[in-house]
Design an enzyme around this catalytic site. Sequence first.
Site, PDB file in Angstrom:
ATOM      1  N   GLU A 181       0.891  -1.160   0.000  1.00 37.25           N
ATOM      2  CA  GLU A 181       0.000   0.000   0.000  1.00 37.25           C
ATOM      3  C   GLU A 181       0.922   1.201   0.000  1.00 37.25           C
ATOM      4  O   GLU A 181       1.425   1.615   1.040  1.00 37.25           O
ATOM      5  CB  GLU A 181      -0.906  -0.053   1.229  1.00 37.25           C
ATOM      6  CG  GLU A 181      -2.164   0.759   1.086  1.00 37.25           C
ATOM      7  CD  GLU A 181      -2.079   2.106   1.753  1.00 37.25           C
ATOM      8  OE1 GLU A 181      -1.900   3.107   1.004  1.00 37.25           O
ATOM      9  OE2 GLU A 181      -2.171   2.184   2.980  1.00 37.25           O
ATOM     10  N   CYS A 210      -2.249   8.820   2.829  1.00 38.23           N
ATOM     11  CA  CYS A 210      -2.011   8.332   1.467  1.00 38.23           C
ATOM     12  C   CYS A 210      -3.242   8.585   0.618  1.00 38.23           C
ATOM     13  O   CYS A 210      -3.138   8.635  -0.609  1.00 38.23           O
ATOM     14  CB  CYS A 210      -1.591   6.876   1.470  1.00 38.23           C
ATOM     15  SG  CYS A 210      -2.763   5.831   2.260  1.00 38.23           S
TER      16      CYS A 210
HETATM   17  C1  UN1 Z   1      -3.177   5.835   4.913  1.00 35.46           C
HETATM   18  O1  UN1 Z   1      -3.101   7.049   4.785  1.00 35.46           O
HETATM   19  O2  UN1 Z   1      -2.158   5.093   4.804  1.00 35.46           O
HETATM   20  O3  UN1 Z   1      -9.047   6.046   3.933  1.00 35.46           O
HETATM   21  C2  UN1 Z   1      -4.419   5.117   5.271  1.00 35.46           C
HETATM   22  C3  UN1 Z   1      -8.421   6.705   4.787  1.00 35.46           C
HETATM   23  C4  UN1 Z   1      -8.053   6.001   6.063  1.00 35.46           C
HETATM   24  C5  UN1 Z   1      -6.784   5.268   5.915  1.00 35.46           C
HETATM   25  C6  UN1 Z   1      -5.647   5.972   5.289  1.00 35.46           C
HETATM   26  N1  UN1 Z   1      -9.125   5.107   6.416  1.00 35.46           N
HETATM   27  O4  UN1 Z   1      -8.105   7.861   4.631  1.00 35.46           O
END
Ligand code: UN1
Length: 514
Positions: free
Chosen positions: A267, A301
């Site tokens: 990821e 992310c």
């Molecule tokens: C991340 O930033 O690695 O969808 C995960 C989202 C959160 C998770 C982000 N539930 O923004």
Amino acid sequence: MTLTNSFAPAGADSARHVAGLLASLGLDGPDVNGSLAVRSPVDGSLLAGLEPTTAADIDGVVSRAVQAFDAWRRVPAPARGELIRRFGDRVRMHKPALARLISLENGKIEQEALGEVQEVIDICDYAVGLSRQIGGRTLPSERPGHHLSEHWHPMGVFGLVSAFNFPAAVWSWGMAVSLVCGNSGIWKPSEKAPLTALAFAGLLDQAIAEDAQAPADLMQVVLGGAAIGRALAEHPDIAILSVTGSTAMGQDVLGRAGTRFARVICELGGNNAAIVTPSADLALALRAILFSAFGTAGQRCTTLRRLFLHQSIRATFTQRLIDAAQQMCIGHPLDPAVHIGPLIDERAFERMQAALDQARQQGGRVHGGERLAGLVGDGVYVLPAIVEMPAQTAIVREETFAPILYIMPYAELDEAVLLNNATPYGLSSSIFTQDIREAEYFQSALGSDCGIVNVNIGTSGAEIGGAFGGNKATGGGRVAGSDSWKNYMRRATSTVNFSGALPLAQGIRFELPE
Ligand code: UN1
């Protein structure tokens, strides 16, 4: 824009606060004499000095994990779920303290930290349910008197590398699911957020101690930087790895783990976009865009970084965004009025400034982005930046982990969708529209190429039920949700012949002489 430092506990207070929070969880205070210095982004103060794991320790950690796996895979899956239920109960009970710890160590505002702890609770509930649903299919055999079926089995040791921005949730998605699947675990948290990891692992250890069937070393934490991550990637006895972080880090891990055919769930980076069409509900879009772009100080992310506005609404909506961004409150993450806490460190600020400089050189007009020096101790606080770009230039296609929102105009939806897809990444995307044709087109095979495709909500804040992850340079992995439990298990296809004859598949004749 409102600034606030009303909540600032100065220097040593943050360390004392953290020690008090750990004590409230029944855990020891952190080491202070080790070489891994943990600083709070809130005010730059030193929270702990932890003893890092060395590469030479990894063999011992892995061999304990192998032994734990051997015991754990014998425990029935619903009984494995019981452990996760106990752990989830503890997290639920300590939600406010855990959220506070996350805020102090990572800098996200308390509301978001509470949301992160809720993600942990939610995935625990999900994993408990899953522990009674893991199952294979029976398929029609082409041969009479044959039974064709799939069986799912535990894989082995699961290594997980997590990033600073979601120091608990991302671990829990993979680990809760992997544990009910029967694997043992090793967690390497970010060097920037190890205290949160020690807290959650400590609560899991308490649950393990209460569980007669769970082996003591079921989930171990290793602390350190890239060298430790590499040692995990290369270790022949780690069957699956899940890595969250930069694309470069993912490539490095894939290169090492791929040569030994380990399973790797990546990821990685994202450069997420939203399209606002002329029919959109603009008040709704405004709030969604501001949360997605500037929530978590742009350090998710799933953060929204690229915004494509239809040319008919570009000028007015851009102004509304600039005005609304100025209303956002920046400051201490525990102050309930605050929307945007600090960046994680000075490096993040330097990268943000470098990106803004390049944006200017590439024709961008920057609103905001300046540093608010001295707001809370030595914390790195910035104004969110809205950048009007003439086109999707090179810097816009790069992922910068900071509160920067690039805005670009478009004329036709096809063009906006092509621009949405024109980065190396493929994590999250949104369209704001009330036109069903536009919404369906965006979700269709001709639409967004991302792993997450949303309509009338922002790019961030995915629920745990759906498969989470993205395509292309985001790595292709799905960490949890939907059927991603399959990533944590090995599949066996089994054919049983319960007839007295031996018909061969594909009608092949193979007769021996009488
Ligand atoms: C991340 O930033 O690695 O969808 C995960 C989202 C959160 C998770 C982000 N539930 O923004």
